[in-house]
Design an enzyme around this catalytic site. Sequence first.
Site, PDB file in Angstrom:
ATOM      1  N   GLU A   1       1.067   5.635   0.273  1.00 11.60           N
ATOM      2  CA  GLU A   1       0.473   6.945   0.526  1.00 11.60           C
ATOM      3  C   GLU A   1       1.185   7.923  -0.395  1.00 11.60           C
ATOM      4  OE1 GLU A   1      -2.156   7.084   2.222  1.00 11.60           O
ATOM      5  OE2 GLU A   1      -1.983   5.056   3.061  1.00 11.60           O
TER       6      GLU A   1
ATOM      7  N   ASP B   1       0.855  -1.182   0.000  1.00 10.19           N
ATOM      8  CA  ASP B   1       0.000   0.000   0.000  1.00 10.19           C
ATOM      9  C   ASP B   1       0.885   1.224   0.000  1.00 10.19           C
ATOM     10  OD1 ASP B   1      -2.931   1.021   0.440  1.00 10.19           O
ATOM     11  OD2 ASP B   1      -1.669   2.208   1.798  1.00 10.19           O
TER      12      ASP B   1
ATOM     13  N   HIS C   1      -5.446   4.605   6.574  1.00  4.99           N
ATOM     14  CA  HIS C   1      -4.771   5.455   5.595  1.00  4.99           C
ATOM     15  C   HIS C   1      -3.286   5.630   5.905  1.00  4.99           C
ATOM     16  CE1 HIS C   1      -8.409   6.430   3.426  1.00  4.99           C
ATOM     17  NE2 HIS C   1      -9.007   6.747   4.567  1.00  4.99           N
TER      18      HIS C   1
ATOM     19  N   ASP D   1      -2.753  -0.371   6.239  1.00  2.73           N
ATOM     20  CA  ASP D   1      -3.625  -0.710   5.110  1.00  2.73           C
ATOM     21  C   ASP D   1      -3.144  -1.969   4.402  1.00  2.73           C
ATOM     22  OD1 ASP D   1      -4.915   1.544   5.845  1.00  2.73           O
ATOM     23  OD2 ASP D   1      -4.790   2.566   3.913  1.00  2.73           O
TER      24      ASP D   1
END
Length: 581
Positions: free
Chosen positions: A37, A35, A177, A182
């Site tokens: 960001e 994952d 998040h 995540d």
Amino acid sequence: MSAPFDRTPTATESSQLSFDSLGTPLHEVTFVIVDLETTGTTAGKSEITEIGAVKTRGGEVLGEFQSLVKPEESVISPFVARLTGITHAMVDDAPSIRSVLPSFLEFCVGAVLVAHNAPFDIGFLRSACEKLDYHWPQPTVLDTVTLSRRVVSRDEVRNHKLSTLAAHFGTEVSPDHRALSDAKATGEVLHRVLERFGGYGITTLEELATVRQAGWAKRQAKSHLAKGVPAEPGVYMFLDGTRRVLYIGKSGNMARRVRGYFNASENRGRMAEMITAAQEVSSLPCAHALEAEVREIRLIGELAPPYNRRSKNPERNSWIVLSNEEYPRLSVVRSNTALEKSPATPLGPFRSRKTAQAVKELLDTLYPVKRCTAKITASNLASHRPCVSSQVGQCGGPCAGVLDRQAYLDDIAELFEVMAGDFTSLRSLCTQRMSRLADEARYETAAEVRDAMRSALSCAARAELVQALRVVPEILAHAPGPEGGIDLAVIRHGKLAAASHVRGSQVVGESFAAIAATAEWVPAPGRLPAVTDSLPEETRLLSQWLRSAVLTSARGTWSFPRAGANYHAQESGAVRLSDPV
């Protein structure tokens, strides 16, 4: 809708994999669930601010990867900061993507990448590799959004967001998040989704590659038809409401194979249509896989199911024969009547009339055989007028001045030898003709000669294999079974007369004595290759099986001519020793 694999399918995946094929079990696959960001939503313009990943195999966590990343050009907007909790202050001392990316790629070596909404995460990683001139390894990618849509309906969840699925499955880690959290939540969702796929019989990575949405719900609704099908070798038949047979198949494990028609890996349009019409599945257990294949061939030939493509319409096979006239000529026929009247052994069967016609034209060119269709007899010979072909030297019969019937037959003696199975002159004449055409730079015509010669030889080689086995009154042979034990077969005149499977080698002799005593009686074949009690496809299948079987005993001689069609076919490249018969 995107496919669950975000890459170009490999050669392994380009065709439908059967459930009898062994793929990579999902519990043996190493997954890296990742994952990211980012500062925004557009790869190439926005940048990565955090990478989190979890490596698992068989449900066990093998390692974790987590790193903040300092963006070089983009800024973290207040909205993104509030959403992720990542601020400029947090990433000021973080390494750049140039430093983090090589470590992450090394962490992923040999693994399948998994992400929720994979095009987003993989797009950023691939863009970063391109920007930094790093090699993108083209890994296999699974998208948990796409996969979850296959097995988690809208009746269960309102949408397929990660937070919704995590709450639905009750994951230990809740998505927040942040990349690592995540990724952990996505990993739990992945394994819950794979458990559901396992319930539908999908247990390998290759089977997941064939998952499609269209028509799956209808197939799932019919999955109860698979109940009661035994997990053993045999033939299965799908029937409609009037008990008309729609489709016939065979398998070494009927239960597993039939279940496959009702899960997401079956995406053939014709099969989806067939399943929709099916109301019943009937099964016919067999002693072993060979018997199942044979019975499938026989049943398809007898019942001609509408959804089977193979083994239908054997009457459409074409043959090349010499006509029963004073001055015989070659013709392409399909009827047994024409075969019976031919003064020479027919050449065939050819799978298409077009191929048979090309071979006939080659033989017309190589041998001085009559070409015109005018029927010439002793009474009308004097009044016969040469045909157009004779004017350009392409008719070797009376049109060319050969008025004596015996002289004509002597001229085409080598053609009779070809029809009888001796292809020595055919190869020699074809080689000479191709050489002349090549010297004249007529390469396309030379290629046509080569292709027609190979068609003739490969067709004759198949027929020779069939005929060689059909003349043998009886063969007793055995071979190791795929899951232990020994498969026994009694073959009479090219037909499977009896079959059995035993567990121990010490009882092979007794078992053969028992099944041979009750085996089907098969009459010897007639003079014509097309007139026989066994199907050519069945006999070819048995010939193929005998290549790796052990012959226990035989009545008669099973042999091939030393310089027959198979010899010439292999020498000319028409077939290879490894080719199936």
